[in-house]
Design an enzyme around this catalytic site. Structure first.
Site, mmCIF file in Angstrom:
data_model
loop_
_atom_site.group_PDB
_atom_site.id
_atom_site.type_symbol
_atom_site.label_atom_id
_atom_site.label_comp_id
_atom_site.label_asym_id
_atom_site.label_seq_id
_atom_site.Cartn_x
_atom_site.Cartn_y
_atom_site.Cartn_z
ATOM 1 N N HIS A 190 0.710 -1.117 0.005
ATOM 2 C CA HIS A 190 -0.176 -0.023 -0.087
ATOM 3 C C HIS A 190 0.836 1.240 -0.030
ATOM 4 C CE1 HIS A 190 -3.257 -2.497 2.223
ATOM 5 N NE2 HIS A 190 -3.836 -2.291 0.966
ATOM 6 N N ARG B 159 -1.266 -5.903 -8.288
ATOM 7 C CA ARG B 159 -0.221 -6.892 -7.669
ATOM 8 C C ARG B 159 0.092 -7.967 -8.796
ATOM 9 N NH1 ARG B 159 -3.139 -7.695 -2.376
ATOM 10 N NH2 ARG B 159 -4.732 -8.671 -3.929
#
Length: 168
Positions: free
Chosen positions: A19, A93
């Site tokens: 994050h 991701r």
């Protein structure tokens, strides 16, 4: 001069190094970044919304870009519009994320075509990190130090002490 504002939404339960990588990347391309901490009915949070807000605020403290951390419980596009956002930032991701994110971007565009969705790839070394997996590792007594900052690691360890480890 137009101020470019982006919203980066998520549950941040807990906030991970992945994050933080996306936050750092987003902060370099906008003038104002709003981190929207939300609830997700399909997830079981380890931390309350207030705890997650405090955690993210601590992690972004001192960033050069104007960063605001706020809670929201509404449609993302309504929240983005209230914040005056030009774009939504979403982290990717892996290829598996793309299909879901692509569908969400399309739906969001139907709701408000003035706000763009921008996808940012996490650093290769951080791509496997997911909050869900960090919590699972912690609940079984594993070391999460490679996935979160020291203070977040301490927050998670304290919470695991309260709720109890699994597999013991």
């Amino acid at each position: 001069m137009t101020i470019r504002t982006a919203v980066y939404p998520g549950t941040f339960d807990p906030v991970t190094l992945g994050h933080m990588d996306i936050i750092g990347r987003a902060a370099r391309i906008v003038d104002r970044l709003v981190i929207g901490v939300t609830t997700n009915p399909s997830k079981s949070p380890m931390f309350t919304i207030e705890e997650r807000l405090a955690m993210v605020r601590r992690e972004v403290e001192g960033m050069e870009t104007e960063v605001h951390v706020v809670a929201f419980d509404s449609l993302l596009m309504d929240f983005a519009e209230r914040e005056g956002a030009d774009m939504i930032v979403r982290g990717l991701r892996a290829v598996a994320d793309f299909e879901y994110e692509y569908q969400m971007a399309g739906m969001n565009q139907q709701l408000n075509d003035r706000i763009e969705t921008v996808f940012l790839m996490a650093d290769v070394s951080l791509q496997p990190i997911a909050s869900r997996l960090v919590k699972e590792i912690a609940m079984y007594g594993g070391d999460i130090g490679k996935f979160v900052s020291g203070p977040v690691r301490a927050d998670v360890a304290a919470r695991v002490e309260v709720i109890g480890r699994k597999g013991s």
